[in-house]
Design an enzyme around this catalytic site. Sequence first.
Site, PDB file in Angstrom:
ATOM      1  N   ARG A 159      -4.217  22.299  15.429  1.00 49.94           N
ATOM      2  CA  ARG A 159      -5.078  23.041  14.506  1.00 49.94           C
ATOM      3  C   ARG A 159      -6.195  23.787  15.247  1.00 49.94           C
ATOM      4  NH1 ARG A 159      -1.290  21.371  12.585  1.00 49.94           N
ATOM      5  NH2 ARG A 159      -0.975  20.362  10.574  1.00 49.94           N
ATOM      6  N   SER A 235      -4.858  20.530   3.103  1.00 46.78           N
ATOM      7  CA  SER A 235      -5.403  19.409   3.875  1.00 46.78           C
ATOM      8  C   SER A 235      -6.846  19.718   4.282  1.00 46.78           C
ATOM      9  CB  SER A 235      -4.551  19.162   5.118  1.00 46.78           C
ATOM     10  OG  SER A 235      -3.234  18.827   4.764  1.00 46.78           O
ATOM     11  N   GLU A 330     -10.754  20.306   8.571  1.00 46.49           N
ATOM     12  CA  GLU A 330      -9.903  21.428   8.960  1.00 46.49           C
ATOM     13  C   GLU A 330     -10.392  22.703   8.275  1.00 46.49           C
ATOM     14  OE1 GLU A 330      -5.215  22.724   8.487  1.00 46.49           O
ATOM     15  OE2 GLU A 330      -5.731  20.604   8.532  1.00 46.49           O
TER      16      GLU A 330
END
Length: 335
Positions: A159, A235, A330
């Site tokens: 990520r 998420s 995130e």
Amino acid sequence: MPTSLLPYNTFGIAATCDDLLEYDSVDALRQLWTRIHAQHFLHIGGGSNLLFIAPHLPYTLLHSRIKGIEEVGRTSDEVVLRVGAGEDWDDFVAYCTERGFYGLENLSLIPGEVGASAVQNIGAYGVEAGDRIVQVETFDTQTGDVCNLSRDECHYAYRSSSFKTSRRGRDIVTHVHYRLSLHFHPVLTHKAVVQHLSDSGIDPEEATASELRSAVIAVRRAKLPDPKAVGSAGSFFMNPIVPQAQADALLAEHPTMPHYPDAKGVKIPAAWLIEQCGWKGRTLGRAGVHPNQPLVLINLGGATGAEVQTLAAAIQADIETKFGIQLIPEVIFVS
């Protein structure tokens, strides 16, 4: 007149900004940059990974409308596609699957745009975008030049990319080059996807790309809310990676804790940590934790970005107290 950002964030936060400017080519972007580069501005994509904290952002936002999918290379085994940053990500995955360009099927139904795939290194079900990216074209907001960055220069990790670290705030992605296979080899590392194929009477090893894409979509829809119906950003937290010694100590106390080896240590599912702290399905004001997937925070209706931020902070505090682990969002907070 302030511009509403409601159509530009999947969380459904009713924030506004001074102005929002869109462009459909690199030349148009350069003209905008010439006009506003001395001002404070922010570039956004589809808003599927953003949380607007302040009710009003006192500056200009830019958004890409650069479209187009162009074949720029081919061998007997692979094809390279140059894709406009403003293309819808899932539409691009569907385009590839239908034409026999393979490698992105596991990333089906991820919301957002192609440009963000290169910045976030989006990933799901055993595949990351960075696995297939070979080059990223950007507009350098420091110099006004067009840059061509190789995959190595993008420094892809979980990520993460150089666009979120060393080059953060500097580059506007205009095009992404993807190298895809002309031979289908399914990635079957996720149990739920494999189970769905089996339950549908399909041998996972014999599944077609379309069947794998359909299975991924079905699994995602079963686990995650539709952002068109329930505001969310998918998420919310990254799965933490802890040193082996810390993982061993946690396993001694929590023997059933799921954990997976990682090059940097041991990865622990954030969803499991959140559920262990009793947050699954709980609410705080007008924000809550999804009852089926605790990794997803949701807007229950009329929530502000600050309310979602408060909920996230409460979850982080509980997990740090119980497990000694810091959860990292995130989602990008914008204020």
